[in-house]
Design a protein around this motif. Structure first.
Motif, PDB file in Angstrom:
ATOM      1  N   ALA A 138     -14.979  40.715  59.935  1.00 36.68           N
ATOM      2  CA  ALA A 138     -16.370  40.840  59.498  1.00 36.68           C
ATOM      3  C   ALA A 138     -16.532  41.878  58.396  1.00 36.68           C
ATOM      4  N   GLU A 139     -15.912  43.056  58.548  1.00 38.50           N
ATOM      5  CA  GLU A 139     -16.090  44.111  57.546  1.00 38.50           C
ATOM      6  C   GLU A 139     -15.470  43.715  56.212  1.00 38.50           C
ATOM      7  N   LEU A 140     -14.294  43.106  56.235  1.00 40.30           N
ATOM      8  CA  LEU A 140     -13.677  42.641  54.990  1.00 40.30           C
ATOM      9  C   LEU A 140     -14.532  41.563  54.336  1.00 40.30           C
ATOM     10  N   GLU A 141     -15.029  40.620  55.129  1.00 43.25           N
ATOM     11  CA  GLU A 141     -15.866  39.555  54.576  1.00 43.25           C
ATOM     12  C   GLU A 141     -17.129  40.123  53.932  1.00 43.25           C
ATOM     13  N   ALA A 142     -17.713  41.141  54.547  1.00 45.63           N
ATOM     14  CA  ALA A 142     -18.927  41.747  53.993  1.00 45.63           C
ATOM     15  C   ALA A 142     -18.654  42.388  52.636  1.00 45.63           C
ATOM     16  N   ILE A 143     -17.531  43.091  52.524  1.00 43.41           N
ATOM     17  CA  ILE A 143     -17.187  43.740  51.252  1.00 43.41           C
ATOM     18  C   ILE A 143     -16.896  42.697  50.179  1.00 43.41           C
ATOM     19  N   LEU A 144     -16.161  41.651  50.541  1.00 44.31           N
ATOM     20  CA  LEU A 144     -15.808  40.630  49.553  1.00 44.31           C
ATOM     21  C   LEU A 144     -17.023  39.847  49.071  1.00 44.31           C
ATOM     22  N   SER A 145     -18.063  39.782  49.890  1.00 40.53           N
ATOM     23  CA  SER A 145     -19.248  39.005  49.531  1.00 40.53           C
ATOM     24  C   SER A 145     -20.289  39.808  48.762  1.00 40.53           C
ATOM     25  N   GLU A 146     -20.026  41.081  48.495  1.00 46.23           N
ATOM     26  CA  GLU A 146     -21.018  41.927  47.830  1.00 46.23           C
ATOM     27  C   GLU A 146     -21.294  41.496  46.403  1.00 46.23           C
ATOM     28  N   GLY A 147     -20.296  40.941  45.730  1.00 48.30           N
ATOM     29  CA  GLY A 147     -20.460  40.562  44.336  1.00 48.30           C
ATOM     30  C   GLY A 147     -20.052  41.690  43.407  1.00 48.30           C
ATOM     31  N   GLY A 148     -19.473  41.326  42.263  1.00 53.38           N
ATOM     32  CA  GLY A 148     -19.092  42.318  41.268  1.00 53.38           C
ATOM     33  C   GLY A 148     -17.803  43.051  41.557  1.00 53.38           C
ATOM     34  N   LEU A 149     -17.064  42.618  42.570  1.00 53.68           N
ATOM     35  CA  LEU A 149     -15.813  43.280  42.928  1.00 53.68           C
ATOM     36  C   LEU A 149     -14.661  42.641  42.146  1.00 53.68           C
ATOM     37  N   ASN A 150     -14.105  43.388  41.207  1.00 54.00           N
ATOM     38  CA  ASN A 150     -12.987  42.878  40.409  1.00 54.00           C
ATOM     39  C   ASN A 150     -11.691  43.057  41.193  1.00 54.00           C
ATOM     40  N   LEU A 151     -11.446  42.135  42.121  1.00 52.20           N
ATOM     41  CA  LEU A 151     -10.250  42.220  42.944  1.00 52.20           C
ATOM     42  C   LEU A 151      -9.078  41.646  42.157  1.00 52.20           C
ATOM     43  N   ARG A 152      -8.118  42.486  41.855  1.00 53.85           N
ATOM     44  CA  ARG A 152      -6.980  42.079  41.019  1.00 53.85           C
ATOM     45  C   ARG A 152      -5.681  41.968  41.799  1.00 53.85           C
ATOM     46  N   VAL A 153      -5.557  42.732  42.897  1.00 54.44           N
ATOM     47  CA  VAL A 153      -4.292  42.771  43.638  1.00 54.44           C
ATOM     48  C   VAL A 153      -4.580  42.751  45.128  1.00 54.44           C
ATOM     49  N   VAL A 154      -3.836  41.938  45.863  1.00 54.23           N
ATOM     50  CA  VAL A 154      -3.864  41.942  47.322  1.00 54.23           C
ATOM     51  C   VAL A 154      -2.434  42.138  47.806  1.00 54.23           C
ATOM     52  N   VAL A 155      -2.229  43.130  48.677  1.00 53.68           N
ATOM     53  CA  VAL A 155      -0.913  43.363  49.272  1.00 53.68           C
ATOM     54  C   VAL A 155      -1.020  43.117  50.770  1.00 53.68           C
ATOM     55  N   ASN A 156      -0.511  41.966  51.197  1.00 51.46           N
ATOM     56  CA  ASN A 156      -0.453  41.630  52.617  1.00 51.46           C
ATOM     57  C   ASN A 156       0.761  42.333  53.201  1.00 51.46           C
ATOM     58  N   MET A 213      -1.095  38.393  44.348  1.00 51.75           N
ATOM     59  CA  MET A 213      -1.043  38.485  45.803  1.00 51.75           C
ATOM     60  C   MET A 213       0.397  38.702  46.223  1.00 51.75           C
ATOM     61  N   VAL A 214       0.640  39.792  46.937  1.00 46.88           N
ATOM     62  CA  VAL A 214       1.971  40.119  47.458  1.00 46.88           C
ATOM     63  C   VAL A 214       1.968  39.908  48.961  1.00 46.88           C
ATOM     64  N   ASN A 215       2.914  39.119  49.448  1.00 46.76           N
ATOM     65  CA  ASN A 215       3.086  38.912  50.880  1.00 46.76           C
ATOM     66  C   ASN A 215       4.429  39.500  51.291  1.00 46.76           C
ATOM     67  N   VAL A 216       4.400  40.493  52.166  1.00 47.80           N
ATOM     68  CA  VAL A 216       5.624  41.198  52.547  1.00 47.80           C
ATOM     69  C   VAL A 216       6.327  40.430  53.656  1.00 47.80           C
ATOM     70  N   SER A 217       7.545  39.992  53.381  1.00 43.79           N
ATOM     71  CA  SER A 217       8.359  39.295  54.364  1.00 43.79           C
ATOM     72  C   SER A 217       9.429  40.254  54.881  1.00 43.79           C
ATOM     73  N   SER A 218      10.642  39.793  55.087  1.00 44.53           N
ATOM     74  CA  SER A 218      11.729  40.623  55.597  1.00 44.53           C
ATOM     75  C   SER A 218      13.036  39.866  55.439  1.00 44.53           C
ATOM     76  N   LEU A 219      14.139  40.618  55.330  1.00 45.39           N
ATOM     77  CA  LEU A 219      15.451  39.973  55.370  1.00 45.39           C
ATOM     78  C   LEU A 219      15.660  39.223  56.680  1.00 45.39           C
ATOM     79  N   GLY A 220      14.880  39.584  57.703  1.00 44.44           N
ATOM     80  CA  GLY A 220      14.934  38.855  58.958  1.00 44.44           C
ATOM     81  C   GLY A 220      14.567  37.392  58.823  1.00 44.44           C
ATOM     82  N   ALA A 221      13.908  37.024  57.717  1.00 50.05           N
ATOM     83  CA  ALA A 221      13.609  35.616  57.469  1.00 50.05           C
ATOM     84  C   ALA A 221      14.883  34.817  57.230  1.00 50.05           C
ATOM     85  N   TRP A 222      15.927  35.489  56.708  1.00 47.08           N
ATOM     86  CA  TRP A 222      17.209  34.830  56.439  1.00 47.08           C
ATOM     87  C   TRP A 222      18.264  35.203  57.480  1.00 47.08           C
ATOM     88  N   ALA A 223      18.007  36.243  58.235  1.00 44.24           N
ATOM     89  CA  ALA A 223      18.952  36.690  59.256  1.00 44.24           C
ATOM     90  C   ALA A 223      18.216  36.790  60.586  1.00 44.24           C
TER      91      ALA A 223
END
Length: 291
Positions: free
Chosen positions: A89-107, A157-167
């Motif tokens: 809910a809190e993230l959705e509220a911030i994203l819906s405010e308008g005028g937010l120049n979101l350039r990078v997301v790091v998951n 958008m960066v999604n952090v995985s792991s070497l565990g994906a291959w091992a």
């Protein structure tokens, strides 16, 4: 290439240029946030505790040079990523405010079980929490931020995985499976953005063992400090030789990259044997430290 030059692609137009970092109150998440702020990005800091987020906010601001400090804004985003369903809910509220120049997301957010339990000894609650936090929450973050990233393209958008994906690791079956999901989810979204002619650069960043909230020191060439690993990750997010985008899968730390290439070259039976031996030694070491 330095991290400052590799991310210039995402600092076009007038500021502030916003970056969202999930799991930002410690470990690699804190370093992603701190180093992005040092590059001039304003921050949406995600965490579960408002108190920890405030401490993180103050720590990052205090470490910035005066010239950058006046430009960087930092806003907390409180959400329990492991609840079922995750709190959005809190993230959705911030994203819906308008005028937010979101350039990078790091998951960035992710958890494992440092005790190496057998799957049948793991509670239903812990399995659900890990799967939710490692897979469902990052997927929802991606879905909810993509419209803003498309408005601010080129964006990242960066999604952090792991070497565990291959091992795939014994005693870490849910963790390994979820990190394989992160990798394939990210690659699929990378291909989706290309088909849509969208300049949203989707990258799966793959760490090996890093000293963070999940692993203790001392640092080695194969287990770097979070600060060093994140610096290498930021520097790696440059356009590739044949494209204006960074590659879809990046293993930024050189020893980790060599390990990943080796695992992909050798027979699966040999890779599995090496993984079993590595985890067996780590589990035995953990048991001795707990005594």
């Amino acid at each position: 290439m330095s991290s400052s030059s590799s991310l210039k692609r995402y600092q076009h137009g007038s500021g502030p240029h916003w970056a969202l970092v999930t799991g930002a109150t410690n470990g690699m998440g804190f370093e992603w946030a701190r180093q992005l702020a040092a590059l001039g990005f304003s921050l949406l800091l995600h965490g579960r505790s408002a108190e920890k987020l405030e401490t993180t906010r103050q720590s990052i601001l205090e470490g910035l040079p005066a010239g950058i400090k006046s430009e960087v804004k930092i806003r907390p985003v409180v959400a329990d990523a492991g609840s079922n369903p995750p709190q959005m809910a809190e993230l959705e509220a911030i994203l819906s405010e308008g005028g937010l120049n979101l350039r990078v997301v790091v998951n960035n957010i992710g958890i494992t079980n440092e005790e190496y339990p057998r799957l049948e000894d793991t509670s239903d609650e812990d399995v659900i929490k890990m799967a939710t936090l490692n897979m469902i929450f990052p997927s929802l973050v991606a879905r909810k931020t993509l419209p803003l990233l498309k408005k601010s393209q080129p964006s990242l958008m960066v999604n952090v995985s792991s070497l565990g994906a291959w091992a795939p690791s014994p005693y870490l079956s849910v963790y390994s499976g979820s990190k394989a999901y992160n990798l394939q989810f990210s690659r699929a979204l990378y291909n989706e953005m290309i088909l849509e002619n969208a300049q949203v650069d989707v990258v799966a960043i793959v760490p090996g063992t890093v000293i963070s909230g999940m692993n203790d020191g001392p640092p080695t060439s194969f287990m770097p400090l979070s600060s060093d690993w994140v610096a290498s990750a930021l520097s790696s997010l440059a356009p590739s030789f044949f494209s204006s985008r960074p590659g879809p899968v990046i293993v930024p730390w050189t020893p980790h990259s060599r390990g990943a290439k080796f695992l992909n070259m050798v027979p699966v039976s040999l890779a599995d044997r090496m993984t079993r031996n590595f985890v067996k030694n780590a589990k035995e070491k953990k048991g001795k430290e707990g005594k």
